[in-house]
Write a protein that holds these residues in place. Structure first.
Motif, PDB file in Angstrom:
ATOM      1  N   MET A 147       0.832  -1.200   0.000  1.00 31.76           N
ATOM      2  CA  MET A 147       0.000   0.000   0.000  1.00 31.76           C
ATOM      3  C   MET A 147       0.870   1.255   0.000  1.00 31.76           C
ATOM      4  SD  MET A 147      -3.271  -0.629   2.525  1.00 31.76           S
ATOM      5  CE  MET A 147      -2.345  -1.116   3.978  1.00 31.76           C
ATOM      6  N   SER A 148       0.360   2.311  -0.565  1.00 29.98           N
ATOM      7  CA  SER A 148       1.040   3.595  -0.514  1.00 29.98           C
ATOM      8  C   SER A 148       0.965   4.168   0.895  1.00 29.98           C
ATOM      9  CB  SER A 148       0.387   4.569  -1.498  1.00 29.98           C
ATOM     10  OG  SER A 148      -0.919   4.906  -1.055  1.00 29.98           O
ATOM     11  N   GLN A 203      -2.462   5.276   1.722  1.00 26.11           N
ATOM     12  CA  GLN A 203      -3.337   4.142   2.029  1.00 26.11           C
ATOM     13  C   GLN A 203      -3.056   3.605   3.435  1.00 26.11           C
ATOM     14  OE1 GLN A 203      -2.224   1.858  -1.464  1.00 26.11           O
ATOM     15  NE2 GLN A 203      -4.278   2.083  -2.344  1.00 26.11           N
ATOM     16  N   GLN A 204      -1.784   3.573   3.811  1.00 23.02           N
ATOM     17  CA  GLN A 204      -1.433   3.117   5.161  1.00 23.02           C
ATOM     18  C   GLN A 204      -2.007   4.048   6.220  1.00 23.02           C
ATOM     19  OE1 GLN A 204      -0.282   0.179   5.488  1.00 23.02           O
ATOM     20  NE2 GLN A 204       1.871  -0.052   4.957  1.00 23.02           N
ATOM     21  N   SER A 240      -5.668   3.403   6.421  1.00 25.17           N
ATOM     22  CA  SER A 240      -5.930   2.119   7.056  1.00 25.17           C
ATOM     23  C   SER A 240      -5.807   2.205   8.572  1.00 25.17           C
ATOM     24  CB  SER A 240      -4.957   1.067   6.515  1.00 25.17           C
ATOM     25  OG  SER A 240      -5.084  -0.163   7.212  1.00 25.17           O
TER      26      SER A 240
END
Length: 240
Positions: A1-2, A5-6, A9
């Protein structure tokens, strides 16, 4: 994940843990532990929604400040702070999370007085009583809280802890629960400062959801955002 995105998340996991505990996710702040990260990575994290960065090392923090890497976010010092480095930290960070002794408290007070400012702090509690870790023992914390609350150039905002490493999932919940009770006790004890004492910093990449469910208002997350840190460079291999 980018990285974006992290960040999303981890924020989603915090929100889910909060709702499971009947808490408002807005009560919890994600502190990005940016130890060993580059200025560009820090800027990218802030662009992705990080609002607070936490630094462990004074030298790295100073370099990133000179680089204006934290622009758009608040800055916490979350590592062990030596008294001879206090002048490099006081007045440069929004919150010092790791005040672990009376000597350090007095050094912060003295430097803040020189700068004519009030420095926000947390008291670090050695909740597991580990000889290898700094921090106040739980029994020592109320008296230290009284002393901190009485310093004119310090504002006590709450408590911080790093529990013992857990060998099983959920293994730290008892320590988080003990920290929550100590936090409540301190707020009850210091009735004049109750409105200032609103921060309970606990939980890292491996256990922040448990910490949220036990009452954390700040979680310090590094690996879950940025991935494993590179090995620490030694003086020997820096010359190679």
């Amino acid at each position: 994940m980018s990285l974006a995105q992290q960040v999303a998340s981890v924020q989603a996991r915090i929100a889910a843990a909060a709702r499971q505990a009947g808490r408002d996710p807005e009560e919890i702040t994600l502190v990005a532990a940016t130890k060993t990260q580059t200025s560009d990575t820090i800027r990218a994290a802030i662009a992705a929604g990080i609002t607070v960065c936490g630094e462990n090392r004074v030298q790295e923090m100073s370099a990133h400040l000179d680089d204006d890497a934290y622009a758009g976010a608040r800055l916490h010092f979350i590592g062990h702070l030596q008294t001879n480095k206090v002048r490099q930290v006081v007045g440069r960070v929004d919150l010092i999370e790791s005040v672990s002794s009376l000597r350090l408290l007095e050094a912060i007070e003295a430097q803040a007085a020189k700068l004519d400012l009030v420095q926000d702090i947390l008291l670090e509690v050695n909740i597991g009583g580990e000889a290898s870790k700094s921090g106040l023992l739980p029994a020592e914390t109320p008296q230290m809280a009284r002393l901190a609350a009485g310093r004119p150039h310090i504002r006590l905002r709450g408590l911080m802890a790093i529990p013992p490493a857990a060998s099983i999932a959920g293994g730290n919940r008892k320590f988080f629960a003990q920290m929550r009770q100590l936090f409540v006790d301190i707020r009850t004890l210091l009735t004049d400062n109750k409105s200032d004492i609103d921060c309970l910093s606990m939980g890292m990449s491996g256990d922040f959801e448990d910490a949220v469910q036990e009452g954390a208002t700040l979680v310090r997350v590094g690996t879950a955002l940025f991935g494993p840190r590179p090995p620490v460079r030694t003086a020997q291999n820096e010359g190679q």
